[in-house]
Structures are given as structure tokens and as C-alpha cells.
Design a protein around this motif. Structure first.
Motif, mmCIF file in Angstrom:
data_model
loop_
_atom_site.group_PDB
_atom_site.id
_atom_site.type_symbol
_atom_site.label_atom_id
_atom_site.label_comp_id
_atom_site.label_asym_id
_atom_site.label_seq_id
_atom_site.Cartn_x
_atom_site.Cartn_y
_atom_site.Cartn_z
ATOM 1 N N CYS A 189 1.007 -1.491 0.161
ATOM 2 C CA CYS A 189 0.020 0.115 -0.145
ATOM 3 C C CYS A 189 0.720 1.314 0.047
ATOM 4 O O CYS A 189 0.691 2.077 -0.929
ATOM 5 C CB CYS A 189 -0.814 -0.352 0.857
ATOM 6 S SG CYS A 189 -1.877 1.868 1.154
ATOM 7 N N ASP B 285 1.680 2.910 -2.973
ATOM 8 C CA ASP B 285 1.306 3.966 -3.797
ATOM 9 C C ASP B 285 0.387 5.100 -3.516
ATOM 10 O O ASP B 285 0.133 4.919 -2.090
ATOM 11 C CB ASP B 285 -0.245 3.015 -4.135
ATOM 12 C CG ASP B 285 -1.199 3.930 -4.791
ATOM 13 O OD1 ASP B 285 -1.028 4.734 -4.865
ATOM 14 O OD2 ASP B 285 -2.368 3.421 -5.701
ATOM 15 N N CYS C 184 -2.977 5.742 -1.623
ATOM 16 C CA CYS C 184 -3.455 4.469 -0.516
ATOM 17 C C CYS C 184 -2.762 4.773 0.609
ATOM 18 O O CYS C 184 -3.024 4.671 1.538
ATOM 19 C CB CYS C 184 -2.703 3.397 -1.111
ATOM 20 S SG CYS C 184 -2.640 1.758 0.194
ATOM 21 N N LYS D 296 -9.009 0.629 -2.568
ATOM 22 C CA LYS D 296 -8.366 0.746 -3.709
ATOM 23 C C LYS D 296 -7.388 -0.585 -2.927
ATOM 24 O O LYS D 296 -6.117 -1.259 -4.358
ATOM 25 C CB LYS D 296 -7.573 1.999 -2.496
ATOM 26 C CG LYS D 296 -6.156 2.745 -3.800
ATOM 27 C CD LYS D 296 -5.758 2.926 -5.170
ATOM 28 C CE LYS D 296 -5.167 3.658 -5.216
ATOM 29 N NZ LYS D 296 -5.606 3.450 -6.823
ATOM 30 N N HIS D 297 -7.251 -0.634 -1.551
ATOM 31 C CA HIS D 297 -6.776 -2.464 -1.407
ATOM 32 C C HIS D 297 -6.919 -3.421 -0.489
ATOM 33 O O HIS D 297 -6.532 -3.171 1.037
ATOM 34 C CB HIS D 297 -5.042 -1.142 -0.942
ATOM 35 C CG HIS D 297 -4.070 -2.661 -0.661
ATOM 36 N ND1 HIS D 297 -2.848 -2.377 -1.730
ATOM 37 C CD2 HIS D 297 -3.400 -3.320 0.047
ATOM 38 C CE1 HIS D 297 -2.197 -3.415 -1.384
ATOM 39 N NE2 HIS D 297 -2.210 -3.602 -0.336
#
Length: 421
Positions: free
Chosen positions: A81, A84, A87, A124-125
């Protein structure tokens, strides 16, 4: 495996044994057959195919049934994460939310904004929503912090889901249960014997001495112990000493009050269990304090998840694994929710708290109390370490250890007087 801890291996990883057919007497083969659901995942037994099929034991050519894949570790999930920027920004935002919530309850608007960040992060994750942690690992507390940050305002159901990965632990504890079920009760003080065995294993003896010192040493200028240091030393003992030693000390079976007193005093309850003033706090207040600490609420969630009772399973546990309940109970020792035996004459356990002043939450408080005092899953754990076996009969654990190490083979049948061959 379990019995090879001091003589053969130091790692807590599961091992695969290759045992030749010729090295096993018929009585051992029969025992392995009755426990094939355990040994299929742990042992490669080189038997002729006809014997394998008749016994229901896994053939070595099948490479053993593969273990279920473990979920991703939360530290690793966060590492991915953090690569990014979006993230990582969402995660840092949740950390700020957690810091604010630790000071005072979040307002309605702030809570809504934080939950929106949480939803965006998990969308997102998604690996962060399924990641788990490992007990006793060096980065356990870092992992648990990540686990709970993405569950900023968990519901009651989430507070009873274990954050720990038990993919391999379930098999290991099942094996420990199976091996312990052959222990002989011959009137000997089993708690004294467990303590002596611990002392003979250097790591167990030194870490046990360490926690006893931490729990008995008084704070300068007072008559109080340092409970925080005591709890930390107890956790070190339980996390670093192999379960076949640590759990034997905690759950040794007793048939008299002298043994029961030694068992009750194992964790130095005057410091680790009860308050110096002797006053019991409210159980729900104690639970509330526990849930403010990532480690404590993780251990409590693990206990509530793995020790849920059921009348529909042979173990008395909803998950049908008394071994996992045993480990989860031990995991609470060294936290504010430390349980212990309540007397020298029984195996009944309880938290050091009561339900006075619970008001309209009295039923919730009673339910928490009864998870320790009236829990069939937890109560059955005592039988794990206390099932008698016929006099002179050696355990499967002992026999396999001797065979694997190349030592003298133990006959599993009758023995001469004195219990020796």
C-alpha cells in the motif's frame, strides 16, 4: 515434531517425518491409523501401498495434502500500500482518526469522514481487509496496529474475529492435543514434574525465572509489584517457549490440592492476576480498557473467536478445535484480561473482575464472565492434558521421537514392573 524440541530442533515450524514401515510396531500403526486425520498432514509414512489403503494413511507419493494457503501478513499488505501515494495518504488519514479517537470519542461528522476514508482505502487495496498477523513474531505489534487501523470503528462482530493466522497453528495444536492425550496419571504431582521439565530446558527455565523475578520484585518505596513488567515477562515466556513446555506448566492435571496450589500460583497471581488492594474491577470496564490496546484486544478477539462453545461438536468448541482455544486462553495471560484458576481444588478459571455496577449492561457483563466460568469449550481443554492411559504405556510422541532420533525403540504394549522394558 513436538517431542523433538529440545533434542532435535528449535524452530516452531511444522516438520515432515519420514518413518519407515519396519521401524513401527503394529500397535503404533494402529494408533496412527486412529489419528490419521492429524498425521496425514504431518507425516510421510513409507508403508506398502496395501497397508496405506487399509489404514487410511496418506501415501508418501501423494506429497501429503497441501496446507491451506496463509492470508497475507498485514505488514506486507501495508508495504504494498505504501508504494502507492494515494493508498498511503488514505492510511495516514486513518492513523490521524485513530489518534483523535484515542483522546475522545469521534463526533458524528468526524466518524463519517473517517469511515469514508476507510472504505476508500479498502476499495483501493482490499488485501488490507483480509490480512492477518502471527503470534509472537518480531513485528506482531506493528502488524496488529495495521490490522486495527483499517477497522477504525469495528462492529461487535469484528471484535470477535481473530486477527491471527491459525492456518498452521490449528494443525500443530491438534498434534499437541493428540500427543498429550496419552499422558499417564500415576499419582505423581504433574505440575511439579512440568516445572522440573521446564527447568531442564534452558530457554524455558531462564524465561520462567525471568517472569517470576519480574512478578515478585517490589517497586522501590512501595509494597506493590510492577504489573506491567510482570505481564511483559509472562508474554515473553509464553511466546518464546515451545507449547509442549509452556502449556504443560499452565494446564498440568491435578488430583490433590498441593498440585492445584502450584498450578494456581504458576503465573504469580498476586501480581499478574489480582490487584494489590484486592478490589475487583467491573468486567466491562476491564474489557473497555483492553480494547484500547491493540495487543490486548487482539488476544481477547482471538479468545472470543476460538473459545466459542458449542453442543454440536466433539470438542465442545464451535470451531471444533480445543487446541486453538487452549492457545487463545494462554494468549490472554500477560494482558489486563489475564485469567487464572480460582482455587487449589478445581480447574475452574475466571477473570479478576465482577459485574457490580453494570446497570443495564449486566447481561453483557455476565456473558463475558461466563466465557470463562461456564464455557464447555474452555473446560474441555483440561482433559487435553489429563487423560489417563494404561499403566506402562508410552505415548505416540515419545515413541516417534525415539524412532526419529535413532534411539531405542519403545514397545507400545505391556512393560515389566517399574514401567521399563
Amino acid at each position: 515434531m513436538l517431542c523433538l524440541r529440545s533434542a532435535c530442533v528449535e524452530s516452531k515450524a511444522l516438520l515432515t517425518f519420514k518413518i519407515s514401515y519396519n521401524s513401527l510396531p503394529a500397535s503404533t500403526i494402529n494408533l496412527l491409523s486412529s489419528l490419521n486425520h492429524i498425521f496425514c498432514t504431518q507425516y510421510i509414512i513409507n508403508l506398502p501401498p496395501s497397508h496405506l489403503l487399509s489404514l487410511g494413511v496418506c501415501p508418501s507419493s501423494a506429497s501429503i495434502f497441501p496446507y491451506p494457503s496463509s492470508p497475507i501478513d498485514c505488514v506486507e499488505a501495508h508495504r504494498v500500500c505504501s508504494a502507492d501515494p494515494l493508498c498511503e495518504a488514505l492510511y495516514r488519514g486513518l492513523e490521524l482518526c485513530a489518534a483523535e479517537a484515542a483522546v475522545s470519542p469521534l463526533g458524528e461528522q468526524a466518524a463519517a469522514e473517517c469511515l469514508e476514508r476507510q472504505d476508500d482505502l479498502l476499495a483501493k487495496h482490499p488485501a488490507l481487509s483480509t490480512c492477518k498477523c502471527q503470534r509472537g513474531f518480531r513485528k506482531e505489534e506493528q502488524c496488529l496496529r495495521i490490522y486495527w487501523r483499517v477497522r477504525l470503528l469495528p462492529g461487535d462482530d469484528e471484535l470477535e474475529i481473530s486477527p491471527y493466522d491459525d492456518t498452521l497453528m490449528d494443525t500443530r495444536m491438534a498434534s499437541l492435543v493428540a500427543a498429550s492425550s496419552f499422558m499417564q496419571l500415576d499419582g505423581e504431582n504433574q505440575c511439579l514434574k512440568a516445572a522440573q521439565d521446564c527447568g531442564l530446558y534452558e530457554k524455558c527455565g531462564s524465561l520462567r525465572s525471568e517472569y517470576v523475578l519480574a512478578c515478585t520484585k517490589r517497586v522501590p518505596g512501595s509494597n506493590r509489584c510492577n504489573q506491567h513488567k510482570c505481564h511483559r515477562a509472562l508474554r515473553r515466556f509464553l511466546e518464546r517457549v515451545p507449547e509442549e513446555y509452556s502449556l504443560s506448566v499452565l494446564f498440568c492435571p491435578c488430583t490433590n490440592t498441593l498440585c492445584g496450589e502450584r498450578r494456581r500460583k504458576t503465573i504469580v497471581p498476586s501480581c499478574s492476576y489480582q490487584e494489590m488492594e484486592g478490589l475487583q474491577p467491573n468486567c466491562l470496564h476491564q474489557q473497555s480498557f483492553c480494547r484500547r490496546d491493540d495487543l490486548c484486544r487482539s488476544r481477547l478477539a482471538d479468545f472470543l473467536s476460538n473459545c466459542q462453545p458449542s453442543l454440536l461438536t466433539t470438542s465442545g468448541c464451535l470451531k471444533d478445535s480445543a487446541g486453538l482455544c487452549l492457545r487463545a486462553y494462554a494468549g490472554l495471560i500477560g494482558t489486563i484480561m489475564t485469567p487464572n484458576y480460582i482455587s487449589n481444588s478445581s480447574a475452574d478459571v475466571s477473570l479478576w473482575c465482577n459485574c457490580e455496577g453494570s446497570g443495564n449492561q449486566w447481561q453483557d457483563c455476565l456473558r463475558l464472565q461466563r466465557m470463562f466460568t461456564h464455557n464447555t469449550c474452555l473446560r474441555n481443554r483440561q482433559g487435553i492434558h489429563g487423560t489417563p492411559q494404561p499403566s506402562g504405556q508410552h505415548s505416540v510422541q515419545e515413541h516417534l521421537c525415539r524412532v526419529w532420533a535413532g534411539g531405542p525403540k519403545v514397545k507400545m504394549g505391556h512393560t515389566s514392573k517399574g514401567g521399563r522394558e
